[in-house]
Design a protein around this motif. Structure first.
Motif, mmCIF file in Angstrom:
data_model
loop_
_atom_site.group_PDB
_atom_site.id
_atom_site.type_symbol
_atom_site.label_atom_id
_atom_site.label_comp_id
_atom_site.label_asym_id
_atom_site.label_seq_id
_atom_site.Cartn_x
_atom_site.Cartn_y
_atom_site.Cartn_z
ATOM 1 N N GLY A 52 0.813 -1.212 0.010
ATOM 2 C CA GLY A 52 0.111 -0.121 -0.117
ATOM 3 C C GLY A 52 0.810 1.344 0.056
ATOM 4 N N ASP A 53 0.329 2.223 -0.720
ATOM 5 C CA ASP A 53 1.027 3.489 -0.738
ATOM 6 C C ASP A 53 2.391 3.395 -1.544
ATOM 7 O OD1 ASP A 53 -1.037 4.729 0.578
ATOM 8 O OD2 ASP A 53 -0.269 4.239 2.468
ATOM 9 N N HIS A 54 2.522 2.259 -2.319
ATOM 10 C CA HIS A 54 3.817 2.420 -2.935
ATOM 11 C C HIS A 54 3.630 2.028 -4.529
ATOM 12 C CE1 HIS A 54 5.526 1.602 0.774
ATOM 13 N NE2 HIS A 54 6.715 1.840 0.365
ATOM 14 N N ARG A 55 4.219 2.525 -5.559
ATOM 15 C CA ARG A 55 4.023 2.383 -6.855
ATOM 16 C C ARG A 55 4.625 1.045 -7.381
ATOM 17 N NH1 ARG A 55 1.293 6.297 -9.056
ATOM 18 N NH2 ARG A 55 1.482 8.443 -7.784
ATOM 19 N N ILE A 56 4.020 -0.001 -6.902
ATOM 20 C CA ILE A 56 4.558 -1.342 -7.213
ATOM 21 C C ILE A 56 4.328 -1.799 -8.703
ATOM 22 C CG2 ILE A 56 4.705 -1.691 -4.836
ATOM 23 C CD1 ILE A 56 2.050 -3.526 -5.218
ATOM 24 N N TRP A 57 3.247 -1.196 -9.334
ATOM 25 C CA TRP A 57 2.871 -1.766 -10.372
ATOM 26 C C TRP A 57 3.316 -0.403 -11.453
ATOM 27 C CZ3 TRP A 57 -2.733 -2.019 -8.181
ATOM 28 C CH2 TRP A 57 -2.789 -2.940 -7.249
ATOM 29 N N GLN A 58 2.930 -0.794 -12.983
ATOM 30 C CA GLN A 58 3.282 0.033 -13.859
ATOM 31 C C GLN A 58 1.913 0.279 -14.627
ATOM 32 O OE1 GLN A 58 6.475 -2.267 -15.560
ATOM 33 N NE2 GLN A 58 7.662 -0.489 -15.538
ATOM 34 N N LYS A 59 1.504 1.493 -15.291
ATOM 35 C CA LYS A 59 0.642 1.522 -16.157
ATOM 36 C C LYS A 59 0.800 2.319 -17.274
ATOM 37 C CE LYS A 59 -0.392 5.742 -13.495
ATOM 38 N NZ LYS A 59 -1.481 6.320 -12.393
ATOM 39 N N MET A 60 0.094 1.729 -18.444
ATOM 40 C CA MET A 60 0.385 2.496 -19.712
ATOM 41 C C MET A 60 -1.013 3.080 -20.139
ATOM 42 S SD MET A 60 2.240 1.028 -23.244
ATOM 43 C CE MET A 60 0.929 0.117 -23.799
ATOM 44 N N ARG A 61 -1.302 4.381 -20.370
ATOM 45 C CA ARG A 61 -2.486 4.869 -20.633
ATOM 46 C C ARG A 61 -2.582 5.753 -21.886
ATOM 47 N NH1 ARG A 61 -4.601 7.500 -14.868
ATOM 48 N NH2 ARG A 61 -6.390 7.467 -16.009
ATOM 49 N N HIS A 62 -3.724 5.985 -22.433
ATOM 50 C CA HIS A 62 -3.739 6.690 -23.863
ATOM 51 C C HIS A 62 -3.683 8.083 -23.496
ATOM 52 C CE1 HIS A 62 -5.319 3.202 -25.888
ATOM 53 N NE2 HIS A 62 -6.042 2.981 -24.937
ATOM 54 N N SER A 63 -3.927 8.553 -22.411
ATOM 55 C CA SER A 63 -3.634 10.045 -22.024
ATOM 56 C C SER A 63 -3.165 9.756 -20.464
ATOM 57 C CB SER A 63 -4.781 10.703 -22.124
ATOM 58 O OG SER A 63 -4.372 12.007 -21.897
ATOM 59 N N GLU A 64 -2.156 10.205 -20.205
ATOM 60 C CA GLU A 64 -1.521 10.167 -18.859
ATOM 61 C C GLU A 64 -1.668 11.406 -18.077
ATOM 62 O OE1 GLU A 64 -0.538 8.435 -15.634
ATOM 63 O OE2 GLU A 64 -0.174 7.509 -17.605
ATOM 64 N N PRO A 65 -2.578 11.281 -16.957
ATOM 65 C CA PRO A 65 -2.940 12.447 -16.260
ATOM 66 C C PRO A 65 -1.767 12.664 -15.193
ATOM 67 C CG PRO A 65 -4.237 10.594 -15.458
ATOM 68 C CD PRO A 65 -3.238 10.267 -16.519
ATOM 69 N N ARG A 66 -1.783 13.729 -14.579
ATOM 70 C CA ARG A 66 -0.852 13.903 -13.359
ATOM 71 C C ARG A 66 -1.756 14.309 -12.251
ATOM 72 N NH1 ARG A 66 2.793 19.084 -15.026
ATOM 73 N NH2 ARG A 66 2.601 17.806 -17.057
ATOM 74 N N ASP A 67 -1.266 14.423 -11.066
ATOM 75 C CA ASP A 67 -1.906 14.782 -9.823
ATOM 76 C C ASP A 67 -1.288 16.229 -9.605
ATOM 77 O OD1 ASP A 67 -3.572 12.596 -9.446
ATOM 78 O OD2 ASP A 67 -2.250 11.535 -8.180
ATOM 79 N N LEU A 68 -1.848 17.124 -8.983
ATOM 80 C CA LEU A 68 -1.911 18.413 -8.762
ATOM 81 C C LEU A 68 -2.373 18.689 -7.284
ATOM 82 C CD1 LEU A 68 -2.712 20.273 -12.034
ATOM 83 C CD2 LEU A 68 -0.308 19.451 -11.209
ATOM 84 N N GLN A 69 -1.602 19.485 -6.614
ATOM 85 C CA GLN A 69 -1.808 19.936 -5.248
ATOM 86 C C GLN A 69 -2.787 21.269 -5.233
ATOM 87 O OE1 GLN A 69 -1.798 18.178 -2.125
ATOM 88 N NE2 GLN A 69 -0.617 16.689 -3.657
ATOM 89 N N VAL A 70 -3.894 21.454 -4.771
ATOM 90 C CA VAL A 70 -4.769 22.421 -4.769
ATOM 91 C C VAL A 70 -4.268 23.442 -3.556
ATOM 92 C CG1 VAL A 70 -7.285 23.135 -4.153
ATOM 93 C CG2 VAL A 70 -6.657 21.206 -5.431
ATOM 94 N N VAL A 71 -4.075 24.780 -3.981
ATOM 95 C CA VAL A 71 -3.638 25.720 -2.672
ATOM 96 C C VAL A 71 -4.827 26.704 -2.707
ATOM 97 C CG1 VAL A 71 -1.303 25.416 -3.278
ATOM 98 C CG2 VAL A 71 -2.711 27.106 -4.641
ATOM 99 N N GLY A 72 -6.101 26.648 -3.274
ATOM 100 C CA GLY A 72 -6.934 27.511 -3.027
ATOM 101 C C GLY A 72 -8.027 27.419 -3.987
ATOM 102 N N TYR A 73 -9.037 28.333 -4.114
ATOM 103 C CA TYR A 73 -10.376 28.149 -4.821
ATOM 104 C C TYR A 73 -11.011 29.537 -5.175
ATOM 105 C CZ TYR A 73 -12.763 28.717 -0.506
ATOM 106 O OH TYR A 73 -13.322 28.945 0.869
ATOM 107 N N THR A 74 -11.699 29.669 -6.094
ATOM 108 C CA THR A 74 -12.613 30.736 -6.178
ATOM 109 C C THR A 74 -14.120 30.627 -5.949
ATOM 110 O OG1 THR A 74 -12.746 30.460 -8.688
ATOM 111 C CG2 THR A 74 -10.837 31.809 -8.099
ATOM 112 N N GLY A 75 -14.828 31.598 -5.885
ATOM 113 C CA GLY A 75 -16.104 31.239 -5.558
ATOM 114 C C GLY A 75 -16.301 31.136 -4.112
#
Length: 298
Positions: A196-219
């Motif tokens: 758990g919490d380790h990247r032990i597998w591999q993934k090949m995707r048609h469109s590779e997303p990325r994770d981003l950290q949120v620092v704020g919001y509008t509204g």
């Protein structure tokens, strides 16, 4: 709150999920297995002595949003813990937006949505077995046999994800299943334990997303319009495109859990409220020129 005891099958709740490292070329070699990567929402299913509970990748208990899957999980033997994806099929293809709508539903709407947008639980691993307890240290090949033993007799809506050790078959899946919104492939070593919490597998995707950290919001916290995120490298700030109603609802739920923020401005002068502890997924390539398209809230 979970309705479960502190653990099921020897696995404590919440449990850290195994992750995958992106690759651009299909790995080949002895001892590798390939699975289709379904476009859904990660879910750990716990079958306790008296009830079923479901956990998101983040660790949150999401059982109230998936009453149909929780009810189906009652057919599992107590002490079973599974890992998989909650998915929704529509017109023969995976519909991620429908799965998001299910996740964002309130408990009062969940039952109605489960009739209109019935879900399937696509299982690809087992963490605990009713006869053997915690099996995360056992090799993938052995865990997969255990998973099939537990899941195959159940039928819809809990179904095993297919797997092959033939890379040519895997490439055929990669190319042909895109038409039904299968994201790509997950590659696993037969001898690997579940970490758990380790990247032990591999993934090949048609469109590779990325994770981003949120620092704020509008509204407002109840109705966020867009998010302010940190872009790698360097952590420069960018404003996302306007959130869809489903994503705005998901972001609002997370903002309710976050500490109160303070007013701030982006380098471009956009006024926003600070927020921390939220991660979003964006499509690869959309972060150029500070244009960010959010696909899901973690």
């Amino acid at each position: 709150m979970s309705i479960f005891p502190a653990h099921a099958g020897g696995v404590e709740i919440p449990v850290g999920v195994a992750l995958a490292q992106p690759v651009s070329v299909l790995p080949r070699g002895p001892g590798l297995w390939y699975e289709p990567k379904y476009d859904g929402l990660r879910m750990i299913m716990f079958r306790g002595e008296e009830a079923v509970d479901c956990q998101a990748r983040s660790g949150r208990i999401i059982t109230p949003s998936w009453p149909d899957l929780a009810a189906a999980g009652a057919a599992l033997d107590p002490g079973t813990v599974l890992d998989g994806e909650a998915v929704v099929w529509r017109d023969g293809a995976l519909d991620f937006a429908a799965a998001q709508a299910r996740r964002a539903s309130s408990p009062s709407r969940a039952l109605a949505l489960s009739r209109r947008l019935p879900a399937q639980y696509a299982v690809f691993d087992v963490l605990a077995h009713p006869r053997y307890g915690d099996v995360r240290s056992r090799p993938y090949s052995e865990r997969r046999r255990m998973m099939l033993e537990l899941v195959e007799p159940l039928g819809h809506p809990i179904r095993p994800v297919p797997a092959t050790d033939d890379p040519d078959v895997a490439l055929h899946w990669y190319e042909s299943l895109r038409a039904i919104s299968v994201e790509g492939l997950v590659i696993k070593r037969a001898s690997s334990a579940y970490r758990g919490d380790h990247r032990i597998w591999q993934k090949m995707r048609h469109s590779e997303p990325r994770d981003l950290q949120v620092v704020g919001y509008t509204g407002t916290p109840r109705r966020p319009q867009a998010l302010v995120v940190e872009l790698p490298p360097g952590g420069r700030l960018a404003l996302t495109q306007r959130l869809s109603p489903v994503l705005a609802s998901q972001a609002a739920a997370r903002l309710r859990e976050a500490p109160a923020g303070v007013p701030a401005r982006t380098p471009d002068g956009v006024l926003y409220t600070t927020a921390r502890g939220i991660t979003v997924e964006s499509l690869a390539g959309t972060t150029r020129h500070q244009v960010v398209t959010v696909t899901r809230v973690r």
